[in-house]
Design an enzyme around this catalytic site. Structure first.
Site, PDB file in Angstrom:
ATOM      1  N   CYS A 150      12.381  -9.094  -5.698  1.00 59.30           N
ATOM      2  CA  CYS A 150      12.691  -9.139  -4.261  1.00 59.30           C
ATOM      3  C   CYS A 150      12.225  -7.848  -3.582  1.00 59.30           C
ATOM      4  CB  CYS A 150      14.200  -9.368  -4.120  1.00 59.30           C
ATOM      5  SG  CYS A 150      14.958  -8.761  -2.610  1.00 59.30           S
ATOM      6  N   CYS A 202      14.771  -5.811  -1.615  1.00 59.42           N
ATOM      7  CA  CYS A 202      15.716  -5.157  -2.537  1.00 59.42           C
ATOM      8  C   CYS A 202      15.127  -3.840  -3.042  1.00 59.42           C
ATOM      9  CB  CYS A 202      16.005  -6.047  -3.741  1.00 59.42           C
ATOM     10  SG  CYS A 202      16.756  -7.626  -3.326  1.00 59.42           S
TER      11      CYS A 202
END
Ligand SMILES: [Zn+2]
Length: 144
Positions: free
Chosen positions: A69, A72
């Site tokens: 991600c 993230c």
């Protein structure tokens, strides 16, 4: 005299009892002698999550993330920086939802990154989406 607090060691995950007034000094773990507050997020999994969320008197801020991600990964340095500012008032932790799918399912994590704040084992606040350090610290403190 203030009542002792329980803080869970980020290294060996043992609960430590320490006087509330000593919290600011940090202190070391009675078992492994590691620093109870290292100014860095601790990686948690199914084996130790409940100890940190439920046994500790320190509110736990969890970053549910995954290696694939992008947002993230972008937020990771901000989260690490926030740990330096928020400890020992809060404990910051990361849960890799790719490795810890049971935890992700248990808390119904649908999008990442998701931040969740736990007090005495109960989730009290949740926020999805990446934040910078200042917004993150502000959001956590605003939860009271
Ligand atoms: Zn320890």
């Amino acid at each position: 005299m203030s009542a002792p607090l329980i803080a869970v060691c980020p290294h060996c995950h043992s609960p430590n009892r320490l006087p509330a007034g000593r919290l600011a000094d940090g202190g070391t773990c009675g078992k492994c002698k590691g620093a109870l507050f290292a100014g860095a997020p601790v990686e948690l999994g199914a084996a130790n999550f409940d100890t940190h969320a439920g046994r500790s008197d320190i509110p736990l801020l969890v970053d549910f993330w995954a290696p694939w991600c992008g947002p993230c990964r972008t937020m990771a340095p901000a989260f690490a920086q926030a740990a330096k500012q928020l400890e020992p008032e809060f404990r910051l932790a990361k849960v890799n939802t790719e490795e810890e799918q049971q935890l992700a399912a248990r808390f119904g994590i649908r999008s990442i990154p998701t931040l969740a704040l736990f007090r005495n084992g109960q989730e009290v606040a949740r926020q999805s989406g990446a934040m910078d350090t200042a917004s993150l610290v502000r959001w956590v403190r605003a939860q009271g």
